[in-house]
Write an enzyme that holds these catalytic residues in place. Structure first.
Site, PDB file in Angstrom:
ATOM      1  CG  ASP A 146     -10.352  16.519 -14.056  1.00  0.00           C
ATOM      2  OD1 ASP A 146      -9.851  15.215 -15.528  1.00  0.00           O
ATOM      3  OD2 ASP A 146     -11.756  15.629 -13.480  1.00  0.00           O
ATOM      4  CE1 TYR A 165     -17.663  11.798 -15.081  1.00  0.00           C
ATOM      5  CE2 TYR A 165     -17.151  11.564 -12.359  1.00  0.00           C
ATOM      6  CZ  TYR A 165     -16.986  11.318 -13.297  1.00  0.00           C
ATOM      7  OH  TYR A 165     -17.655   9.582 -13.012  1.00  0.00           O
ATOM      8  NE  ARG A 189      -3.020   0.391   3.095  1.00  0.00           N
ATOM      9  CZ  ARG A 189      -1.766   0.443   4.538  1.00  0.00           C
ATOM     10  NH1 ARG A 189      -1.764   1.618   4.641  1.00  0.00           N
ATOM     11  NH2 ARG A 189      -1.933  -0.187   5.417  1.00  0.00           N
ATOM     12  CE  LYS A 248     -14.042   8.652 -17.652  1.00  0.00           C
ATOM     13  NZ  LYS A 248     -13.997   9.435 -16.738  1.00  0.00           N
TER      14      LYS A 248
HETATM   15  C1  LIG Z   1     -14.549  10.205 -15.355  1.00  0.00           C
HETATM   16  C2  LIG Z   1     -13.787  11.251 -14.754  1.00  0.00           C
HETATM   17  C3  LIG Z   1     -13.106  11.409 -13.423  1.00  0.00           C
HETATM   18  C4  LIG Z   1     -14.075  10.132 -12.781  1.00  0.00           C
HETATM   19  O1  LIG Z   1     -13.228   9.854 -12.901  1.00  0.00           O
HETATM   20  P1  LIG Z   1     -12.768   7.859 -12.610  1.00  0.00           P
HETATM   21  O2  LIG Z   1     -12.117   6.900 -12.526  1.00  0.00           O
HETATM   22  O3  LIG Z   1     -14.445   7.222 -12.759  1.00  0.00           O
HETATM   23  O4  LIG Z   1     -13.534   7.345 -10.878  1.00  0.00           O
HETATM   24  C5  LIG Z   1     -13.649  12.686 -13.025  1.00  0.00           C
HETATM   25  N1  LIG Z   1     -12.787  13.160 -14.284  1.00  0.00           N
HETATM   26  C6  LIG Z   1     -13.231  13.628 -15.052  1.00  0.00           C
HETATM   27  C7  LIG Z   1     -13.618  14.933 -15.864  1.00  0.00           C
HETATM   28  C8  LIG Z   1     -14.167  12.713 -16.194  1.00  0.00           C
HETATM   29  O5  LIG Z   1     -14.041  12.275 -16.370  1.00  0.00           O
END
Ligand SMILES: *Cc1c(COP(=O)(O)O)cnc(C)c1O
Length: 377
Positions: free
Chosen positions: A170, A98, A46, A195
């Site tokens: 982000d 998001y 961890r 993504k």
């Molecule tokens: C999908 C997404 C998240 C969250 O990510 P997860 O891997 O689904 O927890 C955060 N920010 C953006 C812009 C996203 O597209």
């Protein structure tokens, strides 16, 4: 070193034990200590794991950062990020953020006396007006999801520096291939690696990236304390995925541009949202701060009924949440990804029931255009 060279090699030298070119998946949870306190930097997985370390080095270099920390999902990374806020602190967040980030602040962190204000960060005056004496963090997405609005990262970072606020970006939609927020003055970069970085819709993950030693020390402690680390297998899978990021992003971008241009001319389409179109209100900012416009295209049709029938007609674009994979997906944000945002707030932000979001994949563009053409008929 160029981006693709870094993506393929950064952090990865042949394995010292065997000369294996591809880093092994270290599934071990624990490590032999020759005597008390004598070890090779690993005591429990961890806290640190060799496969995760290789991934973290690789992702840090791609964002021109010094450090990266990998988490079990994008939201786990964003939750970890939010722990820089204490009870009584305040954050300013892009309003078209998001859905899960919105839910985290609006329905969870509020119970811990952490306050958030959601504003349209594409206009810096909205941020200036929202700053309170207890504001600590500004968290933005650029482009946003699903309306693809662009905020000027360099301008916002100047404001943050003058007010001693932290800026996190982000960067999931742009990826480090197209945009590097740390170079534009941001303190922290977040990705949902689920993504584009993963790119094949087969792994969940998240990462935080920074240059500051203090932020790294703080968040390394948070990563170990919360425990939501990325598993060794997913670290390995992500390392493999990132090797092709550059070629995938080029194709996503090229296909999305062609689709946005096609939709803009279509009589049934009221409005197209894509930062690569000259008609996009922040086209010039997008062009200034990024090297491409990405693979996400949203468009609006007259009403929910029309959107629903179009969604039923797609043959290649598959109706599903998520984005950033090699396969094209389509979603209806109002009832799917953004359903957790109350309708009046959604509509105020421009997210109507007639909005359709495309995650444009890397299939042949002729097939994608034909699919959209027949679905709109
Ligand atoms: C999908 C997404 C998240 C969250 O990510 P997860 O891997 O689904 O927890 C955060 N920010 C953006 C812009 C996203 O597209």
């Amino acid at each position: 070193m160029g981006f693709s060279t870094k993506a393929i090699h950064a952090g990865q030298t042949p394995d010292p034990a065997t000369n294996a070119i591809i880093p092994p998946i270290h599934l071990t949870t624990t490590y032999y200590q020759e005597e008390i306190g004598k070890h090779k930097g690993y005591v429990y997985s961890r806290s640190a794991n060799p496969t995760r370390d290789i991934l973290q080095k690789n992702l840090a270099e791609l964002e021109n950062g010094k450090y990266a920390l990998a988490f079990s999902s994008g939201l786990a990374a964003i939750y970890a990020l939010s722990t820089i806020l204490k009870a009584g602190d305040h954050a300013i967040i892009s309003n078209d953020v998001y859905g899960g980030t919105y839910r985290l602040f609006e329905r969870f962190l509020c119970d811990y006396k952490i306050q958030a204000t959601f504003v349209d960060t594409s206009n810096i005056q909205n941020i200036e007006k929202a700053i309170q004496p207890n504001t600590k963090l500004i968290h933005i997405e650029s482009p946003t999801n699903p309306l693809l609005s662009i905020s000027d990262i360099a301008e916002i970072s100047k404001l943050c520096k003058s007010k001693k606020l932290l800026l996190s970006v982000d960067n999931t939609f742009m990826t480090p291939y197209f945009q590097n927020p740390l170079d534009l003055g941001a303190d922290i970069v977040v990705h949902s690696t689920t993504k584009y970085l993963g790119g094949h819709s087969d792994l969940l993950g998240g990462v935080l990236i920074f240059n500051s030693d203090e932020l790294y020390e703080r968040y390394k402690f948070v990563q170990n304390s919360l425990g939501a680390i990325l598993s060794p297998f997913d670290c390995w899978l992500l390392l493999r995925s990132v090797k092709t990021l550059a070629v995938r992003m080029e194709r996503h971008n090229q296909n999305a541009m062609a689709i946005a241009e096609y939709l803009e001319k279509h009589p049934k389409v009221k409005k197209v949202f894509y930062p690569g179109l000259q008609s996009h209100p922040q086209y010039h900012i997008a062009k200034k701060q990024a090297r491409g416009f990405g693979g996400m295209v949203s468009f609006e049709v007259e009403n929910f009924e029309l959107a629903k029938s179009i969604l039923k007609n797609f043959k290649i674009f598959t109706l599903a949440e998520s984005l950033g994979g090699v396969e094209s997906l389509v979603c209806h944000p109002a009832t799917m990804t953004h359903a957790s945002i109350p309708k009046e707030i959604r509509e105020k932000n421009g997210l109507t029931d007639g909005l359709i979001r495309l995650s444009v994949g890397i299939e042949d563009i002729e097939d994608l255009l034909n699919d959209i053409d027949q679905a709109l008929k």
